[in-house]
Scaffold this active site. Structure first.
Site, mmCIF file in Angstrom:
data_model
loop_
_atom_site.group_PDB
_atom_site.id
_atom_site.type_symbol
_atom_site.label_atom_id
_atom_site.label_comp_id
_atom_site.label_asym_id
_atom_site.label_seq_id
_atom_site.Cartn_x
_atom_site.Cartn_y
_atom_site.Cartn_z
ATOM 1 N N GLY A 14 -13.912 -1.406 1.187
ATOM 2 C CA GLY A 14 -12.475 -1.245 0.954
ATOM 3 C C GLY A 14 -11.978 0.050 1.582
ATOM 4 O O GLY A 14 -12.640 1.070 1.469
ATOM 5 N N ARG A 75 -15.928 -6.013 5.011
ATOM 6 C CA ARG A 75 -17.102 -6.243 4.161
ATOM 7 C C ARG A 75 -17.894 -7.298 4.934
ATOM 8 O O ARG A 75 -17.511 -8.456 4.971
ATOM 9 C CB ARG A 75 -16.693 -6.758 2.780
ATOM 10 C CG ARG A 75 -15.765 -5.793 2.010
ATOM 11 C CD ARG A 75 -15.623 -6.214 0.553
ATOM 12 N NE ARG A 75 -14.484 -5.592 -0.106
ATOM 13 C CZ ARG A 75 -14.503 -4.404 -0.705
ATOM 14 N NH1 ARG A 75 -15.596 -3.698 -0.715
ATOM 15 N NH2 ARG A 75 -13.426 -3.942 -1.323
ATOM 16 N N ASP A 106 -20.553 2.205 -2.237
ATOM 17 C CA ASP A 106 -21.992 1.975 -2.433
ATOM 18 C C ASP A 106 -22.539 0.777 -1.651
ATOM 19 O O ASP A 106 -23.694 0.814 -1.203
ATOM 20 C CB ASP A 106 -22.369 1.916 -3.922
ATOM 21 C CG ASP A 106 -21.501 0.969 -4.709
ATOM 22 O OD1 ASP A 106 -20.660 0.287 -4.098
ATOM 23 O OD2 ASP A 106 -21.666 0.910 -5.942
ATOM 24 N N THR A 129 -13.780 5.796 -1.258
ATOM 25 C CA THR A 129 -13.322 4.676 -2.092
ATOM 26 C C THR A 129 -12.351 5.236 -3.118
ATOM 27 O O THR A 129 -12.555 6.353 -3.600
ATOM 28 C CB THR A 129 -14.467 3.947 -2.829
ATOM 29 O OG1 THR A 129 -13.922 3.158 -3.899
ATOM 30 C CG2 THR A 129 -15.483 4.899 -3.430
ATOM 31 N N ASP A 131 -12.062 4.280 -6.050
ATOM 32 C CA ASP A 131 -12.571 4.096 -7.421
ATOM 33 C C ASP A 131 -13.270 5.325 -8.015
ATOM 34 O O ASP A 131 -13.484 5.390 -9.218
ATOM 35 C CB ASP A 131 -13.544 2.918 -7.467
ATOM 36 C CG ASP A 131 -12.830 1.590 -7.248
ATOM 37 O OD1 ASP A 131 -11.588 1.584 -7.190
ATOM 38 O OD2 ASP A 131 -13.522 0.569 -7.140
ATOM 39 N N ASP A 133 -16.333 6.048 -7.989
ATOM 40 C CA ASP A 133 -17.493 5.590 -8.766
ATOM 41 C C ASP A 133 -18.822 5.815 -8.046
ATOM 42 O O ASP A 133 -19.780 5.086 -8.259
ATOM 43 C CB ASP A 133 -17.324 4.099 -9.115
ATOM 44 C CG ASP A 133 -17.207 3.221 -7.871
ATOM 45 O OD1 ASP A 133 -17.006 3.764 -6.764
ATOM 46 O OD2 ASP A 133 -17.317 1.998 -8.015
ATOM 47 N N ARG A 175 -13.037 -1.920 -10.161
ATOM 48 C CA ARG A 175 -13.774 -3.154 -10.432
ATOM 49 C C ARG A 175 -14.888 -2.909 -11.458
ATOM 50 O O ARG A 175 -15.119 -3.710 -12.329
ATOM 51 C CB ARG A 175 -14.366 -3.657 -9.111
ATOM 52 C CG ARG A 175 -14.826 -5.052 -9.171
ATOM 53 C CD ARG A 175 -15.230 -5.616 -7.838
ATOM 54 N NE ARG A 175 -15.466 -4.617 -6.809
ATOM 55 C CZ ARG A 175 -15.291 -4.861 -5.521
ATOM 56 N NH1 ARG A 175 -14.840 -6.024 -5.131
ATOM 57 N NH2 ARG A 175 -15.568 -3.943 -4.613
HETATM 58 O O1 F6P Z 1 -13.841 -0.922 -4.177
HETATM 59 C C1 F6P Z 1 -12.546 -0.455 -4.228
HETATM 60 C C2 F6P Z 1 -11.597 -1.510 -4.705
HETATM 61 O O2 F6P Z 1 -10.348 -0.933 -4.562
HETATM 62 C C3 F6P Z 1 -11.811 -2.055 -6.119
HETATM 63 O O3 F6P Z 1 -11.276 -1.280 -7.143
HETATM 64 C C4 F6P Z 1 -11.157 -3.400 -6.025
HETATM 65 O O4 F6P Z 1 -11.668 -4.271 -6.975
HETATM 66 C C5 F6P Z 1 -11.554 -3.818 -4.645
HETATM 67 O O5 F6P Z 1 -11.640 -2.646 -3.891
HETATM 68 C C6 F6P Z 1 -10.639 -4.819 -4.001
HETATM 69 O O6 F6P Z 1 -11.179 -5.122 -2.765
HETATM 70 P P1 F6P Z 1 -10.581 -6.144 -1.705
HETATM 71 O O7 F6P Z 1 -9.471 -5.456 -1.017
HETATM 72 O O8 F6P Z 1 -11.705 -6.446 -0.796
HETATM 73 O O9 F6P Z 1 -10.098 -7.311 -2.496
#
Ligand code: F6P
Length: 326
Positions: A14, A75, A106, A129, A131, A133, A175
């Protein structure tokens, strides 16, 4: 210092505000130290598809203030396979890459670790990120900007919430982690905060709302982390509405708005610092590590540890959240 000729840089997973500042720091840090930077587009996919090119200091001009990532991110499923990583390595070797800087979370670090283990290419992770995390750093790139975006949004919702007898459920990203929810909940004065790290969140929410009613509150803001385990924000709103028919429950999912926008000053400085640290780590012959900050200092954590361990929620901060909502 190790003799390096070329360093590759990519953003993966992300996107997060500040990734551009990190790319810029890797590119310019490389040039400063006499190494040629190679930009790889769309994360590991670009390495597999051989979508890469040598860049110069001007290639990253005017991006420090831009959200997203100008290299694009992905991804990449193929990179999760041994064959995919072998293809990526072949292209990295053909491009004479002596090291790789991976800016991401991660999942991206797992990929970097496997690439290094299987093919011996030195990799350094830079935590990017929203998050926050990732173990091994107090802050990830993008987190501060996302916090400010969320607080601004909740402040606006508060204006309308206080004009009616309403409960506002606001879902924020995270998430697997509640860092965004806890910190924005405190900063925006939320009455309740639900995070994945907390047990019995529905029971706590119900008793909290009863206390709020007794305390004379006519509206409440409830911040819910995306990863909270109580069945999702819409389900939660319906359940609460049944127990508190005097209130109307409204749901706002902030979604990807949290990932966009100009990076904050904090994120730009963090990204610049970590981008340079990543290049300098490679020059020192280090690999298989993530660069982060702990107590204002740049620190290094083996990628394996960064992936396998979790940052924990500060229980004192949880208590503060409870105390300030009386
Ligand atoms: O990993 C970061 C994040 O922002 C999460 O909090 C969220 O669930 C996810 O990415 C959403 O990812 P995508 O844009 O691939 O749906």
């Amino acid at each position: 210092m190790t003799e390096l000729k070329r360093i590759g840089v990519l953003t993966s997973g992300g996107d997060a505000p500040g990734m551009n500042a990190a790319i810029r720091a890797v590119v310019r840090g490389s040039i400063y130290h006499g190494v040629e930077p190679v930009a790889i587009r769309e994360g590991y996919k670009g390495l597999i598809d051989n979508d890469l090119e040598v860049v110069n200091a001007r290639s990253v001009a005017n991006i420090i203030n831009q959200g997203g990532t100008f290299l694009k991110s992905a991804r990449c499923q193929e990179f999760r396979t041994k064959e995919g990583r072998a293809k990526a390595y072949e292209n990295a070797r053909a491009a004479n890459l002596d090291g790789l800087v991976v800016i991401g979370g991660d999942g991206s670090f797992t990929g970097a670790m496997l690439l290094e283990e299987e093919h011996g290419i030195p990799c350094i992770g830079v935590p990017g990120t929203i998050d926050n995390d990732i173990y091994g750093t107090d802050y990830t790139i993008g987190y501060d900007t996302a916090l400010n975006t969320v607080v601004e949004a909740i402040d606006k919702i508060r204006d309308t919430a206080t004009s009616h007898n309403r409960l506002f459920f606001i879902e924020v990203m995270g998430r697997d982690a509640g860092f965004i929810a806890l910190n924005t909940g405190i900063a925006a004065g939320a009455e309740e905060i639900l995070i994945p790290e907390q047990e019995n969140s529905v029971e706590k929410l119900m008793s909290g709302l009863q206390s709020s009613g007794r305390a004379g509150k006519t509206s409440s803001i409830i911040v819910v982390a995306e990863g909270d385990k109580s069945g999702g924000v819409f389900e939660l709103a319906r359940t609460v509405e049944k127990s508190f028919p005097e209130y109307e429950a409204k749901v706002t999912v902030l979604g990807h708005i949290q990932r966009g926008g100009k990076p904050s000053c904090f994120d730009r400085v963090l990204a610049s610092r970590l981008g340079v640290a990543a290049v300098e780590a490679l020059l020192k012959g280090e690999s298989g590590i993530m660069v982060g900050v702990r107590d204002q200092q740049v620190v290094k954590t083996p990628l394996e540890r960064a992936i396998s361990k979790q940052n924990t929620i500060d229980s004192h901060l949880m208590k503060v959240a409870e105390i300030i909502t009386v």
